[in-house]
Design an enzyme around this catalytic site. Structure first.
Site, PDB file in Angstrom:
ATOM      1  N   TYR A 141      41.384 -99.469 -13.166  1.00  0.00           N
ATOM      2  CA  TYR A 141      41.067 -98.743 -11.929  1.00  0.00           C
ATOM      3  C   TYR A 141      39.728 -99.210 -11.340  1.00  0.00           C
ATOM      4  O   TYR A 141      39.610 -99.437 -10.132  1.00  0.00           O
ATOM      5  CB  TYR A 141      41.037 -97.251 -12.264  1.00  0.00           C
ATOM      6  CG  TYR A 141      40.856 -96.297 -11.110  1.00  0.00           C
ATOM      7  CD1 TYR A 141      41.928 -95.967 -10.268  1.00  0.00           C
ATOM      8  CD2 TYR A 141      39.626 -95.684 -10.877  1.00  0.00           C
ATOM      9  CE1 TYR A 141      41.762 -95.066  -9.223  1.00  0.00           C
ATOM     10  CE2 TYR A 141      39.452 -94.788  -9.848  1.00  0.00           C
ATOM     11  CZ  TYR A 141      40.524 -94.477  -9.020  1.00  0.00           C
ATOM     12  OH  TYR A 141      40.348 -93.579  -7.995  1.00  0.00           O
ATOM     13  N   LYS A 170      39.278-100.887  -7.721  1.00  0.00           N
ATOM     14  CA  LYS A 170      38.472-100.229  -6.688  1.00  0.00           C
ATOM     15  C   LYS A 170      37.285-101.115  -6.263  1.00  0.00           C
ATOM     16  O   LYS A 170      36.866-101.071  -5.103  1.00  0.00           O
ATOM     17  CB  LYS A 170      38.002 -98.857  -7.175  1.00  0.00           C
ATOM     18  CG  LYS A 170      39.139 -97.830  -7.299  1.00  0.00           C
ATOM     19  CD  LYS A 170      39.909 -97.667  -5.996  1.00  0.00           C
ATOM     20  CE  LYS A 170      40.641 -96.338  -5.892  1.00  0.00           C
ATOM     21  NZ  LYS A 170      41.473 -96.248  -4.672  1.00  0.00           N
TER      22      LYS A 170
HETATM   23  P1  NAP Z   1      46.936 -87.984  -5.826  1.00  0.00           P
HETATM   24  O1  NAP Z   1      46.776 -86.517  -5.572  1.00  0.00           O
HETATM   25  O2  NAP Z   1      47.522 -88.440  -7.090  1.00  0.00           O
HETATM   26  O3  NAP Z   1      47.748 -88.595  -4.584  1.00  0.00           O
HETATM   27  C1  NAP Z   1      48.054 -89.966  -4.533  1.00  0.00           C
HETATM   28  C2  NAP Z   1      49.300 -90.133  -3.674  1.00  0.00           C
HETATM   29  O4  NAP Z   1      49.605 -91.549  -3.649  1.00  0.00           O
HETATM   30  C3  NAP Z   1      50.518 -89.418  -4.242  1.00  0.00           C
HETATM   31  O5  NAP Z   1      51.187 -88.701  -3.229  1.00  0.00           O
HETATM   32  C4  NAP Z   1      51.363 -90.559  -4.768  1.00  0.00           C
HETATM   33  O6  NAP Z   1      52.758 -90.333  -4.698  1.00  0.00           O
HETATM   34  C5  NAP Z   1      51.011 -91.680  -3.817  1.00  0.00           C
HETATM   35  N1  NAP Z   1      51.376 -92.977  -4.374  1.00  0.00           N
HETATM   36  C6  NAP Z   1      51.219 -93.426  -5.647  1.00  0.00           C
HETATM   37  N2  NAP Z   1      51.735 -94.646  -5.798  1.00  0.00           N
HETATM   38  C7  NAP Z   1      52.233 -95.003  -4.589  1.00  0.00           C
HETATM   39  C8  NAP Z   1      52.914 -96.155  -4.089  1.00  0.00           C
HETATM   40  N3  NAP Z   1      53.187 -97.196  -4.892  1.00  0.00           N
HETATM   41  N4  NAP Z   1      53.295 -96.168  -2.795  1.00  0.00           N
HETATM   42  C9  NAP Z   1      53.036 -95.122  -1.984  1.00  0.00           C
HETATM   43  N5  NAP Z   1      52.414 -93.987  -2.390  1.00  0.00           N
HETATM   44  C10 NAP Z   1      52.019 -93.933  -3.679  1.00  0.00           C
HETATM   45  O7  NAP Z   1      45.531 -88.713  -5.719  1.00  0.00           O
HETATM   46  P2  NAP Z   1      44.199 -88.373  -4.895  1.00  0.00           P
HETATM   47  O8  NAP Z   1      43.198 -87.829  -5.857  1.00  0.00           O
HETATM   48  O9  NAP Z   1      44.515 -87.636  -3.642  1.00  0.00           O
HETATM   49  O10 NAP Z   1      43.716 -89.863  -4.571  1.00  0.00           O
HETATM   50  C11 NAP Z   1      43.899 -90.477  -3.310  1.00  0.00           C
HETATM   51  C12 NAP Z   1      43.081 -91.754  -3.274  1.00  0.00           C
HETATM   52  O11 NAP Z   1      41.695 -91.432  -3.505  1.00  0.00           O
HETATM   53  C13 NAP Z   1      43.456 -92.754  -4.369  1.00  0.00           C
HETATM   54  O12 NAP Z   1      43.335 -94.074  -3.887  1.00  0.00           O
HETATM   55  C14 NAP Z   1      42.407 -92.501  -5.428  1.00  0.00           C
HETATM   56  O13 NAP Z   1      42.228 -93.610  -6.272  1.00  0.00           O
HETATM   57  C15 NAP Z   1      41.200 -92.218  -4.569  1.00  0.00           C
HETATM   58  N6  NAP Z   1      40.125 -91.509  -5.243  1.00  0.00           N
HETATM   59  C16 NAP Z   1      40.327 -90.273  -5.771  1.00  0.00           C
HETATM   60  C17 NAP Z   1      39.279 -89.615  -6.409  1.00  0.00           C
HETATM   61  C18 NAP Z   1      39.421 -88.248  -7.010  1.00  0.00           C
HETATM   62  O14 NAP Z   1      38.456 -87.784  -7.647  1.00  0.00           O
HETATM   63  N7  NAP Z   1      40.526 -87.552  -6.837  1.00  0.00           N
HETATM   64  C19 NAP Z   1      38.024 -90.245  -6.496  1.00  0.00           C
HETATM   65  C20 NAP Z   1      37.857 -91.507  -5.953  1.00  0.00           C
HETATM   66  C21 NAP Z   1      38.921 -92.124  -5.315  1.00  0.00           C
HETATM   67  P3  NAP Z   1      53.570 -89.750  -5.969  1.00  0.00           P
HETATM   68  O15 NAP Z   1      52.820 -88.535  -6.423  1.00  0.00           O
HETATM   69  O16 NAP Z   1      54.915 -89.472  -5.410  1.00  0.00           O
HETATM   70  O17 NAP Z   1      53.541 -90.840  -6.992  1.00  0.00           O
END
Ligand code: NAP
Length: 249
Positions: free
Chosen positions: A157, A161
């Site tokens: 990851y 990133k």
């Molecule tokens: P999340 O709740 O797990 O949501 C991610 C979404 O992406 C889910 O709806 C998932 O669909 C979808 N997804 C996964 N694989 C995919 C694919 N191959 N094609 C299309 N859609 C896909 O995650 P989040 O926390 O909101 O994170 C969103 C972004 O922010 C990510 O890039 C993550 O790395 C980044 N981020 C998050 C955090 C944090 O603390 N939460 C911190 C830094 C960065 P399914 O559920 O159907 O698989």
């Protein structure tokens, strides 16, 4: 507050839940027509229906696997076909497959690199082809503070990133003269399903290390994305905004 995206079209990947859904909601509130793409088309449909009930601008749910070239090209094509333009792309879809180097499999490594790095590259390539013809556009890539500092247990990851930062800067340089801006956001610890999967003691330890002493909320990441998507950031490209409550500054 005046609407910042009136008459614009936005496409958000991974928009069925979490940060992506809040980004789609805020862009829609600011007057954008929004396409919500997610691996799970049915959940994208539910998220889109929620937004459609809240405001007048049209929304479009789309099934898309961001790791698949054809699927990404179709996602962009369907958005342009429905709305006639594409002004904003947010590459947000993401997964984690955490494990120590001793335990991480090649499949875990490749899956994470594919969704974040290849997925973001495919999105930039497809959207920029449309945007450069229009002479304008804003692409926002969701990186992570893990890509700045490196997190143990997240070699896949953190690499993906950090790669998104290089990808953002290289494409920003290629596209600037065509009026297309490319920027990134690095969220810190944000409350979503992704972080709910962390062991509670690890979450608490990370939260305690944040100067603001709390995890962030998805809408707080969405605010930074709205800024980068809109003309408020019209002279910014290749920039990386940290949204982490002061963590790892
Ligand atoms: P999340 O709740 O797990 O949501 C991610 C979404 O992406 C889910 O709806 C998932 O669909 C979808 N997804 C996964 N694989 C995919 C694919 N191959 N094609 C299309 N859609 C896909 O995650 P989040 O926390 O909101 O994170 C969103 C972004 O922010 C990510 O890039 C993550 O790395 C980044 N981020 C998050 C955090 C944090 O603390 N939460 C911190 C830094 C960065 P399914 O559920 O159907 O698989």
């Amino acid at each position: 507050m005046a609407a910042l995206l009136t008459g614009r079209t936005a496409l958000v990947t991974g928009a069925a839940q979490g940060i992506g859904l809040e980004i789609a909601r805020l862009l829609h509130e600011h007057g954008a027509r929004v396409a919500l793409a997610d691996l799970d088309a049915e959940r994208a449909g539910k998220a889109a229906a929620e937004l459609a009930a809240a405001g007048p601008e049209p929304v479009l749910p789309l099934g898309c696997d961001v790791t698949d070239e054809t699927s990404v090209d179709r996602m962009v094509g369907a958005t342009v076909e429905r709305f006639g333009s594409l002004d904003v792309l947010v590459n947000n879809a993401g997964i984690t497959r955490d494990a120590s180097l001793r335990k991480m499999t090649v499949e875990d490594f490749e899956a994470v690199i594919d969704v974040h790095l290849k997925g973001t590259w495919l999105g930039i390539r497809a959207a920029s082809a449309v945007m450069r013809e229009a002479g304008r556009g804003s692409i926002v890539n969701i990186s992570s503070l893990s890509g700045k500092s490196g997190n143990p247990g997240q070699t896949n990851y953190s690499a993906a990133k950090a790669g998104i930062v290089g990808l953002t800067k290289a494409s920003a340089k290629e596209l600037a003269h065509r009026g297309v801006r490319v920027n990134a956001v690095q969220p810190g610890l944000i409350r979503t399903a992704m972080t709910a999967a962390m062991p509670p003691e690890v979450f608490a330890e990370r939260e305690a290390a944040i100067p603001m002493k709390r995890a962030g909320e998805p809408h707080e990441v969405a605010g930074a994305v709205l800024f980068l998507a809109s003309d408020l950031s019209g002279y910014m490209t290749g920039a990386v905004l940290e949204v982490g409550g002061g963590r790892l500054m």
